[in-house]
Enzyme design. Structure first.
Site, PDB file in Angstrom:
ATOM      1  N   TYR A 123      -7.056  91.196 -41.604  1.00  0.00           N
ATOM      2  CA  TYR A 123      -7.970  91.959 -42.465  1.00  0.00           C
ATOM      3  C   TYR A 123      -7.310  93.244 -42.983  1.00  0.00           C
ATOM      4  CZ  TYR A 123     -11.802  88.978 -40.748  1.00  0.00           C
ATOM      5  OH  TYR A 123     -12.626  87.926 -40.439  1.00  0.00           O
ATOM      6  N   LYS A 174      -3.397  83.505 -30.384  1.00  0.00           N
ATOM      7  CA  LYS A 174      -2.928  82.176 -30.809  1.00  0.00           C
ATOM      8  C   LYS A 174      -1.404  82.222 -30.824  1.00  0.00           C
ATOM      9  CE  LYS A 174      -3.741  78.020 -32.369  1.00  0.00           C
ATOM     10  NZ  LYS A 174      -4.530  76.973 -31.710  1.00  0.00           N
ATOM     11  N   ASP A 207      -8.834  78.929 -29.554  1.00  0.00           N
ATOM     12  CA  ASP A 207      -9.665  77.717 -29.676  1.00  0.00           C
ATOM     13  C   ASP A 207     -10.255  77.341 -28.314  1.00  0.00           C
ATOM     14  OD1 ASP A 207      -6.998  77.348 -29.094  1.00  0.00           O
ATOM     15  OD2 ASP A 207      -6.759  75.494 -30.219  1.00  0.00           O
ATOM     16  N   ASP A 231     -13.852  89.133 -34.959  1.00  0.00           N
ATOM     17  CA  ASP A 231     -14.988  89.019 -35.879  1.00  0.00           C
ATOM     18  C   ASP A 231     -15.786  87.760 -35.524  1.00  0.00           C
ATOM     19  OD1 ASP A 231     -16.637  89.406 -38.034  1.00  0.00           O
ATOM     20  OD2 ASP A 231     -15.183  88.823 -39.555  1.00  0.00           O
TER      21      ASP A 231
END
Ligand code: ATP
Length: 338
Positions: A123, A174, A207, A231
């Site tokens: 972002y 990740k 995940d 978020d």
């Protein structure tokens, strides 16, 4: 006496902020409110969604209690929330998700806090199209993860855990795919964790963490993660405890701290007197904790929990068909504090 900048906000903002102020007063905390405008209210008054006077007030008081804002569509206005985040370097977004007894959700005993890095990651706002002959052939978005930005938010998460007597910090990433950005965040997490030996540290891939938050939310305590993952996961966590109407957030920065409900200005119910003020009242409780009014903060949180459990004074979003309005719900909470 604390001096705090107050932005009532747009839509349902003024009514839920008013409810929260009554609850703070009932908890016995003296606050001198410095009332300022932002959002649509400020456009109507000053032609600017974030007037200089509002920024200056937050700069001086360093604490802001803010109702939801509507960012005007068109006119080239930037989101006020994003501008505030950048102006005051509000780098940590903190969102507790703690189950309420008496709410209609299949997830029980959730008790976790997400700490989201709020200023960089995907972002950071670095995005562009790659064009050939005016044809958009690709779009690129660049994630920025800095050592300084990661260190400060991860340290914040550990300090928060220590203060709140929480036992574990889970860093969500990740790094198996995003070896640089997520990899750096994880590496810094491992370094920072060594400074807090009394707090357990673990890392999980985003995940798998998402699935586990739904299947076994009890394994999480404090979650720290980068902007995009935070978020998404913080909204997921809100869903586990009954939705955005019950969730508040703190935006903590170097120069200021800002407390708000997570939901928007709900223009569809703005003048109906039925807005649920609970998220705003929980934001008030988080703010009281932040300014050192710990006893009042606990009392407000407990009063909210008692009123939800009893179920007799709940707005229609929580109890379909109910005729209880914003003021009635707030009054029920005030009565618990009396
Ligand atoms: P904004 O553009 O300011 O984000 P929005 O309506 O798109 O506003 P929300 O304000 O989050 O987004 O509202 C989504 C839905 O949830 C709306 O139908 C709204 O009425 C409802 N809602 C949001 N907050 C509350 C609340 N505090 N009490 C009752 N209903 C709410």
């Amino acid at each position: 006496m604390h001096k705090i900048t107050l932005i009532p906000g747009d839509g349902i903002g003024p009514s839920i902020v008013d409810a929260a102020i009554k609850v703070i007063e009932a908890a016995g905390v003296q606050i001198e409110w410095d009332r300022q405008v932002a959002g649509m209210a400020a456009v109507e008054k000053h032609g600017n969604p974030l007037p200089d006077a509002t920024i200056e007030s937050i700069r001086q008081n360093r604490i802001c209690f803010k109702g939801p804002l509507t960012t005007p569509v068109g006119g080239g206005y930037r989101s006020v929330n994003v501008t505030l985040r950048q102006a005051f370097n509000l780098y940590a977004n903190v969102r507790p998700a703690i189950s309420f007894e008496g709410t209609d959700t299949p997830f029980k005993n959730v008790n976790l806090v997400t700490v989201r890095e709020n200023t960089e990651g995907l972002y950071a706002g670095i995005e562009h199209f790659i064009k050939v002959d005016e044809e958009k052939i690709a779009a690129e978005s660049i994630a920025v993860v800095t050592r300084k930005g990661s260190e400060r938010v991860i340290e914040f998460a550990f300090d928060y855990a220590r203060r709140a007597q929480r036992k574990k910090v889970t860093l969500v990433h990740k790094a198996n795919i995003l070896k640089c950005t997520s990899g750096l965040f994880l590496e810094i997490g491992r370094e920072v964790a060594k400074k807090y030996p009394e707090i357990e540290f673990e890392d999980r891939i985003v995940d798998a963490a998402s699935m586990q938050m739904v299947m076994k939310p009890g394994i999480f305590d404090v979650i720290v993660t980068t902007n995009l993952f935070g978020d998404i996961l913080s909204d997921l966590a809100s869903g586990l405890v009954g939705g955005l109407g019950l969730t508040a957030g703190a935006n903590i920065g170097v120069d200021a701290a800002l407390f708000e409900a997570v939901h928007g200005s709900a223009p569809d119910i703005a003048d109906k007197g039925i807005a649920n003020p609970i998220a705003m009242i929980i934001a008030a409780s988080m703010m009281l904790e932040h300014i050192g009014e710990l006893k009042a903060a606990r009392a407000v949180e407990q009063a909210v929990r008692d009123v939800i459990r009893e179920g007799t004074h709940l707005t229609p979003d929580l109890k379909p068909g109910s005729t209880c309005g914003t003021a009635d719900l707030a009054q029920a909470i005030v009565a618990k504090l009396g």
